[in-house]
Design a protein around this motif. Structure first.
Motif, PDB file in Angstrom:
ATOM      1  N   ILE A   1      47.635  47.135  36.406  1.00 29.74           N
ATOM      2  CA  ILE A   1      47.889  47.884  37.637  1.00 29.74           C
ATOM      3  C   ILE A   1      49.254  47.482  38.176  1.00 29.74           C
ATOM      4  CG2 ILE A   1      47.046  48.435  39.948  1.00 29.74           C
ATOM      5  CD1 ILE A   1      44.285  47.432  39.007  1.00 29.74           C
ATOM      6  N   ILE A   2      50.041  48.492  38.481  1.00 28.02           N
ATOM      7  CA  ILE A   2      51.412  48.240  38.929  1.00 28.02           C
ATOM      8  C   ILE A   2      51.622  48.831  40.311  1.00 28.02           C
ATOM      9  CG2 ILE A   2      53.800  48.982  38.514  1.00 28.02           C
ATOM     10  CD1 ILE A   2      53.084  48.728  35.507  1.00 28.02           C
ATOM     11  N   ARG A   3      52.320  48.069  41.160  1.00 28.86           N
ATOM     12  CA  ARG A   3      52.732  48.623  42.447  1.00 28.86           C
ATOM     13  C   ARG A   3      54.120  49.230  42.264  1.00 28.86           C
ATOM     14  NH1 ARG A   3      51.750  43.062  45.522  1.00 28.86           N
ATOM     15  NH2 ARG A   3      52.300  42.450  43.415  1.00 28.86           N
ATOM     16  N   ASP A   4      54.191  50.541  42.483  1.00 32.06           N
ATOM     17  CA  ASP A   4      55.442  51.272  42.299  1.00 32.06           C
ATOM     18  C   ASP A   4      56.075  51.444  43.677  1.00 32.06           C
ATOM     19  OD1 ASP A   4      57.453  53.000  41.635  1.00 32.06           O
ATOM     20  OD2 ASP A   4      56.138  54.731  41.358  1.00 32.06           O
TER      21      ASP A   4
ATOM     22  N   THR B   1      55.900  46.029  40.375  1.00 30.77           N
ATOM     23  CA  THR B   1      55.357  44.669  40.327  1.00 30.77           C
ATOM     24  C   THR B   1      53.887  44.694  39.961  1.00 30.77           C
ATOM     25  OG1 THR B   1      55.169  44.818  42.741  1.00 30.77           O
ATOM     26  CG2 THR B   1      57.005  43.541  41.880  1.00 30.77           C
ATOM     27  N   ASN B   2      53.468  43.731  39.162  1.00 31.66           N
ATOM     28  CA  ASN B   2      52.084  43.690  38.677  1.00 31.66           C
ATOM     29  C   ASN B   2      51.118  43.217  39.751  1.00 31.66           C
ATOM     30  OD1 ASN B   2      52.736  44.503  36.102  1.00 31.66           O
ATOM     31  ND2 ASN B   2      53.152  42.406  35.424  1.00 31.66           N
ATOM     32  N   VAL B   3      49.910  43.713  39.643  1.00 34.89           N
ATOM     33  CA  VAL B   3      48.831  43.263  40.505  1.00 34.89           C
ATOM     34  C   VAL B   3      48.040  42.208  39.730  1.00 34.89           C
ATOM     35  CG1 VAL B   3      46.562  44.062  41.279  1.00 34.89           C
ATOM     36  CG2 VAL B   3      48.607  45.345  41.911  1.00 34.89           C
ATOM     37  N   ASP B   4      47.493  41.239  40.437  1.00 38.23           N
ATOM     38  CA  ASP B   4      46.702  40.188  39.793  1.00 38.23           C
ATOM     39  C   ASP B   4      45.433  40.788  39.184  1.00 38.23           C
ATOM     40  OD1 ASP B   4      45.295  37.997  38.988  1.00 38.23           O
ATOM     41  OD2 ASP B   4      45.378  36.952  40.932  1.00 38.23           O
ATOM     42  N   MET B   5      45.369  40.783  37.838  1.00 36.90           N
ATOM     43  CA  MET B   5      44.234  41.422  37.186  1.00 36.90           C
ATOM     44  C   MET B   5      42.977  40.560  37.216  1.00 36.90           C
ATOM     45  SD  MET B   5      45.390  44.308  36.625  1.00 36.90           S
ATOM     46  CE  MET B   5      43.919  44.933  35.849  1.00 36.90           C
ATOM     47  N   ARG B   6      43.116  39.296  37.656  1.00 37.56           N
ATOM     48  CA  ARG B   6      41.923  38.442  37.710  1.00 37.56           C
ATOM     49  C   ARG B   6      41.071  38.745  38.939  1.00 37.56           C
ATOM     50  NH1 ARG B   6      45.257  33.103  37.561  1.00 37.56           N
ATOM     51  NH2 ARG B   6      46.321  34.505  38.977  1.00 37.56           N
ATOM     52  N   ASN B   7      41.680  39.365  39.922  1.00 31.76           N
ATOM     53  CA  ASN B   7      40.895  39.725  41.115  1.00 31.76           C
ATOM     54  C   ASN B   7      39.857  40.781  40.747  1.00 31.76           C
ATOM     55  OD1 ASN B   7      40.183  41.121  43.722  1.00 31.76           O
ATOM     56  ND2 ASN B   7      41.533  39.530  44.487  1.00 31.76           N
TER      57      ASN B   7
END
Ligand SMILES: [Zn+2]
Length: 413
Positions: free
Chosen positions: A119-122, A130-136
């Motif tokens: 998941i990316i914040r555009d 910027t990437n979103v923390d995929m562990r959440n």
């Protein structure tokens, strides 16, 4: 208590342009069934351009609680009793992780789910990805339920038909209304020069000199008033404007209407506090939001109606134009049943009866209303439907009137 805050609560600038309603919470039930309802998470989510289920799921994940969306009542719920301040702090965390750009911290971002499930914040402000923390745990929910529409299509709601304005992925679809007034406002707004680009540069909030602030405020006011002029009516405007007292009344009603400890006196006091106890338009908001679907006043001796009678009568009597006040209340009813709870349309005669018996409405006003279709509050079709449904009551009223005339000389004094 309801109010507006900066999306970034750590930014203490009242001209910070990104604002949202304060998240409201309400604990309901007891024992194992205790739950926290989020009455305005839709509005908060809209300000963040995210579906309301994202922050709701985030709360659930952080608190280890079940969450749900009750579609029938259009309510977002977190199981268990949670303090509002705790949820607001969690909301800050959600915003930081899933809304703000990882680089410039601007909230104008879209979430993009990539093919390899990242998941990316555009960011619309600086262009960073910027990437979103995929562990959440919310991240896996987003992968499964990606956002439906990007902010871009919302912003470029440009064509004069106002066709592509059905907005974010909120399941309530309330922005899909074909209300003429809304259409007109959208169309007019589309013709206005885009304020950011025409005169202010891209980052118009950066300059905090008094001159810049003054210019910004003036432009905003100009923009707002042009919308009002263009639209010709200000009901919609006030409803969307989170600073308006009518908006505050709406959130207060949603928050308190099903709470049996809240009385008619509280309602009246709230309206005095907001300075709208003499505004007929407030009656529109009351008609729209005084009753939830569960508490629909569908019996003639409705307790739900009696409960509010002292305030309603006092309010209507205090207004300059009592006829107009009642018409606004009826306009609210059109929205309550026609727009928000179509299941209740067949109950319109019962609701009118309950209101009439408690003297919320006068015979002449309700008869006049019943025979004149208007698209002032809802679209024409809905307006017709509601009035058609009202027929049995209007007929009863007419007949009761005839009886009364016959018995005219038997005076009860
Ligand atoms: Zn950025």
């Amino acid at each position: 208590m309801a109010g507006i805050v900066n999306i970034r609560r750590d930014v203490d600038d009242k001209f910070y342009r990104y604002r949202m309603p304060v998240l409201l919470t309400k604990v309901e039930g007891k024992g194992n069934g205790i739950k926290t309802v989020l009455p305005n998470v839709q509005d908060v989510a809209r300000a963040l351009s995210r579906p309301p289920m994202y922050p709701t799921k985030y709360f659930g994940a952080e608190l280890g609680a079940q969450t749900m969306y009750d579609a029938k009542a259009d309510r977002y719920i977190v199981n268990g009793a949670h303090q509002s301040e705790r949820l607001r702090e969690l909301l800050d965390g959600f915003i930081d992780k899933y809304v703000l750009c990882g680089s410039c911290k601007n909230p104008e971002t879209d979430l993009i789910v990539t093919k390899d499930e990242m998941i990316i914040r555009d960011c619309k402000a600086c262009g960073a990805h910027t990437n979103v923390d995929m562990r959440n745990r919310l991240s896996s929910y987003i992968i499964k339920n990606p956002p439906k529409k990007s902010r871009k299509s919302k912003k470029e709601n440009g064509d004069a038909n106002g066709k592509n304005g059905d907005g974010d992925a909120s399941p309530d679809g309330e922005e899909g209304s074909d209300d003429e007034l809304t259409k007109r406002i959208n169309a007019e707004a589309a013709e206005l020069p885009p304020i950011e680009k025409s005169s202010l540069g891209d980052d118009w909030s950066a300059d905090t000199s008094p001159e810049a602030v003054k210019e910004r405020t003036a432009l905003l006011e100009k923009f707002k008033s042009s919308l009002v002029l263009a639209g010709g009516g200000d009901d919609e405007e006030d409803e969307a404007d989170t600073d308006s007292p009518y908006y505050h009344l709406k959130t207060w009603l949603i928050e308190n209407r099903d709470d049996e400890d809240i009385t008619s006196v509280d309602l009246y006091k709230k309206m005095q506090e907001l300075g709208i106890e003499k505004k007929h338009k407030a009656m529109l908001t009351i008609g729209e939001y005084l009753f939830s679907e569960e508490n629909a006043p569908v019996v003639p001796e409705s307790k739900a109606v009696k409960r509010w009678t002292p305030a309603i009568k006092k309010l209507i009597l205090a207004m300059k134009d009592t006829d107009k006040a009642q018409k606004s209340l009826l306009g609210g009813l059109e929205r309550y049943v026609g727009r928000d709870h179509p299941d209740l349309i067949p109950s319109v005669p019962k609701i009118l009866m309950a209101w009439y018996l408690e003297d919320w409405l006068e015979e002449e006003t309700v008869t006049q209303w019943g025979t004149h279709v208007s698209k002032k509050y809802v679209d024409k079709d809905t307006s017709k439907k509601v009035r058609l449904a009202a027929k049995p009551f209007l007929k009863w009223l007419e007949e009761a009137d005839d009886d009364e005339e016959e018995e005219d000389d038997t005076d009860e004094e």
